[in-house]
Write an enzyme that holds these catalytic residues in place. Structure first.
Site, PDB file in Angstrom:
ATOM      1  N   LYS A  74       2.101  -3.899   6.427  1.00  0.00           N
ATOM      2  CA  LYS A  74       2.496  -3.836   5.016  1.00  0.00           C
ATOM      3  C   LYS A  74       4.009  -3.647   4.914  1.00  0.00           C
ATOM      4  CE  LYS A  74      -1.498  -4.519   3.257  1.00  0.00           C
ATOM      5  NZ  LYS A  74      -1.780  -5.857   2.723  1.00  0.00           N
TER       6      LYS A  74
ATOM      7  N   TYR B  38      -1.961  -1.458  10.830  1.00  0.00           N
ATOM      8  CA  TYR B  38      -2.200  -1.941   9.461  1.00  0.00           C
ATOM      9  C   TYR B  38      -1.023  -1.579   8.560  1.00  0.00           C
ATOM     10  CZ  TYR B  38      -3.780  -1.832   4.632  1.00  0.00           C
ATOM     11  OH  TYR B  38      -3.852  -1.988   3.274  1.00  0.00           O
TER      12      TYR B  38
ATOM     13  N   SER C 217       0.833  -1.204   0.000  1.00  0.00           N
ATOM     14  CA  SER C 217       0.000   0.000   0.000  1.00  0.00           C
ATOM     15  C   SER C 217       0.864   1.249   0.000  1.00  0.00           C
ATOM     16  CB  SER C 217      -0.860  -0.021   1.264  1.00  0.00           C
ATOM     17  OG  SER C 217      -1.434   1.246   1.472  1.00  0.00           O
TER      18      SER C 217
HETATM   19  P1  NAD Z   1     -11.057  -7.041   0.968  1.00  0.00           P
HETATM   20  O1  NAD Z   1     -11.273  -7.062   2.433  1.00  0.00           O
HETATM   21  O2  NAD Z   1     -12.208  -6.763   0.072  1.00  0.00           O
HETATM   22  O3  NAD Z   1     -10.378  -8.413   0.509  1.00  0.00           O
HETATM   23  C1  NAD Z   1      -9.527  -9.155   1.347  1.00  0.00           C
HETATM   24  C2  NAD Z   1     -10.023 -10.592   1.330  1.00  0.00           C
HETATM   25  O4  NAD Z   1      -9.160 -11.382   2.139  1.00  0.00           O
HETATM   26  C3  NAD Z   1     -11.429 -10.745   1.884  1.00  0.00           C
HETATM   27  O5  NAD Z   1     -12.221 -11.457   0.954  1.00  0.00           O
HETATM   28  C4  NAD Z   1     -11.242 -11.540   3.175  1.00  0.00           C
HETATM   29  O6  NAD Z   1     -12.338 -12.397   3.429  1.00  0.00           O
HETATM   30  C5  NAD Z   1      -9.955 -12.276   2.887  1.00  0.00           C
HETATM   31  N1  NAD Z   1      -9.147 -12.669   4.055  1.00  0.00           N
HETATM   32  C6  NAD Z   1      -8.713 -11.879   5.075  1.00  0.00           C
HETATM   33  N2  NAD Z   1      -7.960 -12.601   5.923  1.00  0.00           N
HETATM   34  C7  NAD Z   1      -7.906 -13.857   5.419  1.00  0.00           C
HETATM   35  C8  NAD Z   1      -7.275 -15.052   5.844  1.00  0.00           C
HETATM   36  N3  NAD Z   1      -6.534 -15.115   6.956  1.00  0.00           N
HETATM   37  N4  NAD Z   1      -7.433 -16.164   5.080  1.00  0.00           N
HETATM   38  C9  NAD Z   1      -8.169 -16.120   3.947  1.00  0.00           C
HETATM   39  N5  NAD Z   1      -8.789 -15.033   3.512  1.00  0.00           N
HETATM   40  C10 NAD Z   1      -8.658 -13.906   4.236  1.00  0.00           C
HETATM   41  O7  NAD Z   1      -9.866  -5.993   0.689  1.00  0.00           O
HETATM   42  P2  NAD Z   1      -9.325  -5.386  -0.683  1.00  0.00           P
HETATM   43  O8  NAD Z   1      -9.677  -3.953  -0.710  1.00  0.00           O
HETATM   44  O9  NAD Z   1      -9.676  -6.256  -1.807  1.00  0.00           O
HETATM   45  O10 NAD Z   1      -7.763  -5.465  -0.395  1.00  0.00           O
HETATM   46  C11 NAD Z   1      -6.959  -6.552  -0.806  1.00  0.00           C
HETATM   47  C12 NAD Z   1      -5.540  -6.339  -0.324  1.00  0.00           C
HETATM   48  O11 NAD Z   1      -5.061  -5.096  -0.840  1.00  0.00           O
HETATM   49  C13 NAD Z   1      -5.400  -6.261   1.192  1.00  0.00           C
HETATM   50  O12 NAD Z   1      -4.194  -6.907   1.560  1.00  0.00           O
HETATM   51  C14 NAD Z   1      -5.307  -4.778   1.447  1.00  0.00           C
HETATM   52  O13 NAD Z   1      -4.597  -4.488   2.626  1.00  0.00           O
HETATM   53  C15 NAD Z   1      -4.554  -4.294   0.215  1.00  0.00           C
HETATM   54  N6  NAD Z   1      -4.785  -2.878  -0.086  1.00  0.00           N
HETATM   55  C16 NAD Z   1      -6.071  -2.426  -0.259  1.00  0.00           C
HETATM   56  C17 NAD Z   1      -6.280  -1.075  -0.523  1.00  0.00           C
HETATM   57  C18 NAD Z   1      -7.690  -0.541  -0.691  1.00  0.00           C
HETATM   58  O14 NAD Z   1      -7.870   0.678  -0.656  1.00  0.00           O
HETATM   59  N7  NAD Z   1      -8.708  -1.359  -0.912  1.00  0.00           N
HETATM   60  C19 NAD Z   1      -5.206  -0.193  -0.632  1.00  0.00           C
HETATM   61  C20 NAD Z   1      -3.921  -0.693  -0.463  1.00  0.00           C
HETATM   62  C21 NAD Z   1      -3.716  -2.043  -0.192  1.00  0.00           C
END
Ligand code: NAD
Ligand code: UDP
Length: 331
Positions: free
Chosen positions: A152, A148, A124
């Site tokens: 990362k 959080y 991120s």
């Molecule tokens: P999201 O919560 O929609 O998707 C994450 C998925 O991981 C979910 O479906 C959840 O059920 C699953 N999950 C969590 N812990 C788990 C585990 N231990 N085992 C199996 N499944 C698990 O989030 P997103 O927005 O799609 O983000 C995806 C990744 O991108 C994350 O790592 C997040 O930190 C990173 N990220 C997101 C953003 C954003 O703005 N959305 C920005 C930067 C980084």
């Protein structure tokens, strides 16, 4: 390739599964559905028709992860699974450190055992902290303001150390900016639980009448109109960035910003949304939100140069697609 997509039922993961299948790959989704729904997996399958397998497992559980590596000939891993609410991580540090770090360690351990050397990680822009914009990959990372963000930065470090110890390991650390929007079908998109923390889902819920007024957190930042500036990127562009990173991955550690390179203020986004969709968004200016920075946008030239990837969809498309999804969405 057969790609294990952890967190593939989530917001970014689901769009990436579609992009992967469209590019000719097969995906194996591993998700515990802690922040997603099985019906999203069904919708992915409706959109792409074939090439998707789903396993409801927790990727912090080594036995469950290993079962997948035994059953499929995995060529690479894209690791999305994680907890992602920065504010919540301050209240629940143990859950965040455990889930986000143990998942990375279990997956890499099993990868080493099965000789899987292609690993793409969801990082991120938060790791840049309050650096000067635009953020460039080789900048010194600054402390983040919450557990959080630390997970990362720590995961990036763990993956870098693994690559340093194993010359065969290839890892892409993808630093996302602000993903918004949805698949053009309107079938999948972002559906946060409870009241959204992020701007775009808040705006779409105001447009729908689910929430009354957008609260704009501060208008005294040193930005174009005083409101916070971010680099909004269409989630499908972000998804395509993963395919580009995976396909072009070479040995060692490679860090890429996935953003548009363009900053947009809160009020500019609100105006674009109103223009794109013909819906008014009432708002009020309130205090700054604790922990927010003024501006965050990418220098996106490295991904273009090395991966041949650029974000193609503009802000109007992002707003239109986000609204199409929200309009159709039923709990
Ligand atoms: P999201 O919560 O929609 O998707 C994450 C998925 O991981 C979910 O479906 C959840 O059920 C699953 N999950 C969590 N812990 C788990 C585990 N231990 N085992 C199996 N499944 C698990 O989030 P997103 O927005 O799609 O983000 C995806 C990744 O991108 C994350 O790592 C997040 O930190 C990173 N990220 C997101 C953003 C954003 O703005 N959305 C920005 C930067 C980084
Ligand atoms: N923001 C806002 N009202 C909201 C949610 C967000 O004014 O209800 C602002 C926030 O202060 C920031 C920008 O919108 O300047 C993007 O916030 P978001 O939480 O979506 O992303 P992040 O701050 O994590 O980059």
């Amino acid at each position: 390739m057969n790609i294990l997509v952890t967190g593939g039922a989530g917001y970014i993961g689901s769009h990436t599964c579609i992009a992967l299948v469209k590019a000719g790959h097969s995906v194996i989704i591993a998700d515990n559905l802690s922040n997603s729904k099985s019906k999203t997996v069904m919708k992915i399958m409706d959109i792409v028709e074939e090439g998707v397998n789903f396993h409801k497992i927790d990727v912090t559980e080594e036995v469950a992860v290993e079962m997948i590596f035994r059953n499929y000939n995995i060529d690479g891993v894209i690791h999305f699974a994680g907890l992602k609410a920065a504010g919540e991580s301050v209240e629940k540090p143990i859950e965040y450190y455990y889930n986000n770090l143990v998942s990375t360690m279990v997956l890499t351990k099993v990868c080493q055992k099965y000789g899987v050397n292609r690993f793409v990680f969801s990082s991120s822009a938060t790791v840049y902290g309050d650096n000067n914009v635009p953020f460039v990959e080789n900048m010194e990372l600054l402390p983040t303001t919450n557990p959080y963000g630390e997970t990362k930065a720590m995961s990036e470090r763990i993956l870098t150390d693994i690559a340093n110890a194993n010359p065969l390991f290839s890892v892409a650390l993808l630093r996302y900016f602000n993903p918004v929007g949805a698949h053009e079908s309107g079938l999948i998109g972002e559906s946060p639980n409870g009241i959204p923390n992020n701007l775009m889902p808040y705006v779409t819920q105001v447009a729908k009448g689910k929430l009354e007024t957008l609260r704009v957190f501060g208008n005294d930042y040193p930005t174009v109109d005083g409101t916070g500036v971010r680099d909004y990127i269409h989630v499908l562009d972000l998804a395509e960035g993963h395919v580009a990173a995976l396909v072009n991955l070479t040995k060692g550690v490679h860090v890429y910003n996935l953003g548009t390179g363009k900053g947009t203020s809160v009020l500019e986004l609100v105006n674009a949304f109103e223009l794109a969709n013909g819906v008014g968004i009432p708002y009020e200016i309130v205090e700054r939100r604790h922990g927010d920075i003024a501006s965050c946008y990418a220098d996106a030239t490295k991904a273009k140069r090395e991966l041949g990837w650029v974000a193609k969809r503009d802000l109007i498309t992002m707003c239109r697609d986000a609204w199409r999804f929200e309009k159709n969405y039923k709990e």
